[in-house]
Design an enzyme around this catalytic site. Structure first.
Site, mmCIF file in Angstrom:
data_model
loop_
_atom_site.group_PDB
_atom_site.id
_atom_site.type_symbol
_atom_site.label_atom_id
_atom_site.label_comp_id
_atom_site.label_asym_id
_atom_site.label_seq_id
_atom_site.Cartn_x
_atom_site.Cartn_y
_atom_site.Cartn_z
ATOM 1 N N TYR A 1 72.997 25.689 -23.624
ATOM 2 C CA TYR A 1 71.824 26.397 -24.639
ATOM 3 C C TYR A 1 72.139 27.982 -24.669
ATOM 4 O O TYR A 1 72.076 27.862 -25.908
ATOM 5 C CB TYR A 1 70.251 26.132 -24.072
ATOM 6 N N GLY B 1 67.169 28.986 -16.573
ATOM 7 C CA GLY B 1 68.492 28.638 -16.834
ATOM 8 C C GLY B 1 68.049 27.144 -16.629
ATOM 9 O O GLY B 1 67.587 26.695 -17.380
ATOM 10 N N LEU B 2 69.241 25.715 -15.976
ATOM 11 C CA LEU B 2 69.634 24.965 -15.507
ATOM 12 C C LEU B 2 68.669 24.054 -17.004
ATOM 13 O O LEU B 2 68.671 23.327 -17.282
ATOM 14 C CB LEU B 2 68.570 24.924 -14.931
ATOM 15 N N CYS B 3 70.089 24.575 -18.033
ATOM 16 C CA CYS B 3 69.694 23.714 -19.919
ATOM 17 C C CYS B 3 71.122 24.013 -20.288
ATOM 18 O O CYS B 3 71.198 24.016 -21.458
ATOM 19 C CB CYS B 3 68.578 24.843 -21.018
ATOM 20 N N GLY B 4 71.768 23.640 -19.208
ATOM 21 C CA GLY B 4 73.173 23.300 -19.957
ATOM 22 C C GLY B 4 73.434 24.428 -20.705
ATOM 23 O O GLY B 4 73.990 26.305 -20.135
#
Length: 314
Positions: A94, A89-92
């Site tokens: 996407y 995760g931690l990709c907005g």
């Protein structure tokens, strides 16, 4: 009370500063990986262009009539969706964008009375659809950030085998296409069967030519297509995975930059609140000192009382 609040605020500021260091580091790492991923996308384009040209020439030479991968089936009852998302995760937004697109197609198929199956690539896609009870035929994960051709071959072999076995009648790719570092889009592309329009599209677009070349094929075009089409499908999956990897890094870089900026703003706000609390604490201490000083000075003043002799009381 004010001193305790100041200690709490100092602790929160230290925590946010530590988080800011992490997000800043992740932002820089993602920015460096975007360049490498973009180079891999560009490096895969020539192969995609050449194999597309060969398939088009073979189809024009009459090989299309002998290949189920090109003709498909007369009736589409089941559609398989190859959903390419991220392992982390931690990709907005996407992962959410790809998941929503695939979920919308699945719901449309169910409303139309057709069946579906999901082939997930990436742990986030697998976890999302498994938690919601969707039918997952196969799952692949562990390589979303840097996919290899071997990963694409594994997925392609699974797709081709099950398509030829009749498990599904059509296969669609759902992934995020990388346009530039600041622009990406979720796309839905047909994978199998490969009709003429599908062969003409794709991530590696062949250059326009003045006319078609004249080729002699040995053995016949149908036999060559039977050998070449699985490689072509693998190449399309590989191109989609490279685009998805580059898009993932671009989304993560933007998300971490936003998180870093938010951390800086939060630190400023907390510092203002802490300074006000410290000023209130200092003001309170000064008032206490002044009040105590006034109380002490009032206790030392001696009042003089004069006694008057009024004589005996009769």
């Amino acid at each position: 009370m004010a001193g305790g609040q100041e200690r709490i605020l100092r602790g929160r500021i230290r925590t946010v500063q530590a988080t800011k260091k992490i997000t800043r580091a992740m932002e820089l790492i993602a920015a460096s990986r975007i360049v490498k991923a973009q180079q891999r996308v560009s490096a895969a384009v020539p192969y995609s262009e050449q194999i597309t040209e060969v398939v088009k020439d073979l189809a024009a030479a009459g090989g299309a009539s002998q290949s189920l991968l090109l003709n498909g089936r007369s009736e589409v009852r089941t559609t398989a969706y190859v959903v390419i998302a991220a392992d982390r995760g931690l990709c907005g937004g996407y992962n959410a964008g790809v998941q929503r697109a695939a979920e919308g197609e699945v719901k449309a198929d169910v409303l139309a009375g057709k069946d579906y199956e999901l082939i997930t690539v990436g742990r986030k896609a697998e976890g999302y659809f498994k938690f919601r009870g969707y039918k997952i035929g196969a799952s692949f994960s562990g390589f979303s950030g840097a996919p290899s051709y071997a990963n694409a071959r594994e997925i392609g072999q699974e797709v081709i085998k099950r398509f030829l076995d009749g498990d599904f009648d059509r296969v669609q790719l759902v992934y995020t296409r990388f346009i530039s570092a600041g622009s990406q889009e979720v796309v839905l592309r047909p994978l199998v069967p490969l009709d003429k329009e599908t062969v003409a599209g794709g991530d590696g677009r062949p250059p326009e030519s003045a006319g078609a070349a004249d080729y002699e094929f040995e053995p016949d075009p149908g036999t060559i297509l039977d050998t070449l089409l699985p490689r072509y499908i693998e190449a399309r999956i590989y191109a989609a995975m490279l685009n998805a990897a580059a898009s993932e890094h671009a989304f993560r870089q933007r998300a971490m930059k936003s998180a870093t900026d938010n951390a800086e703003e939060l630190i400023k706000n907390l510092s203002r609140v802490m300074n006000r609390a410290r000023q209130d604490s200092i003001t309170t201490e000064i008032m206490e000192i002044v009040s105590g000083s006034e109380a002490l000075s009032g206790g030392r003043s001696v009042r003089l009382v004069q006694l008057i002799d009024l004589g005996p009381i009769e």
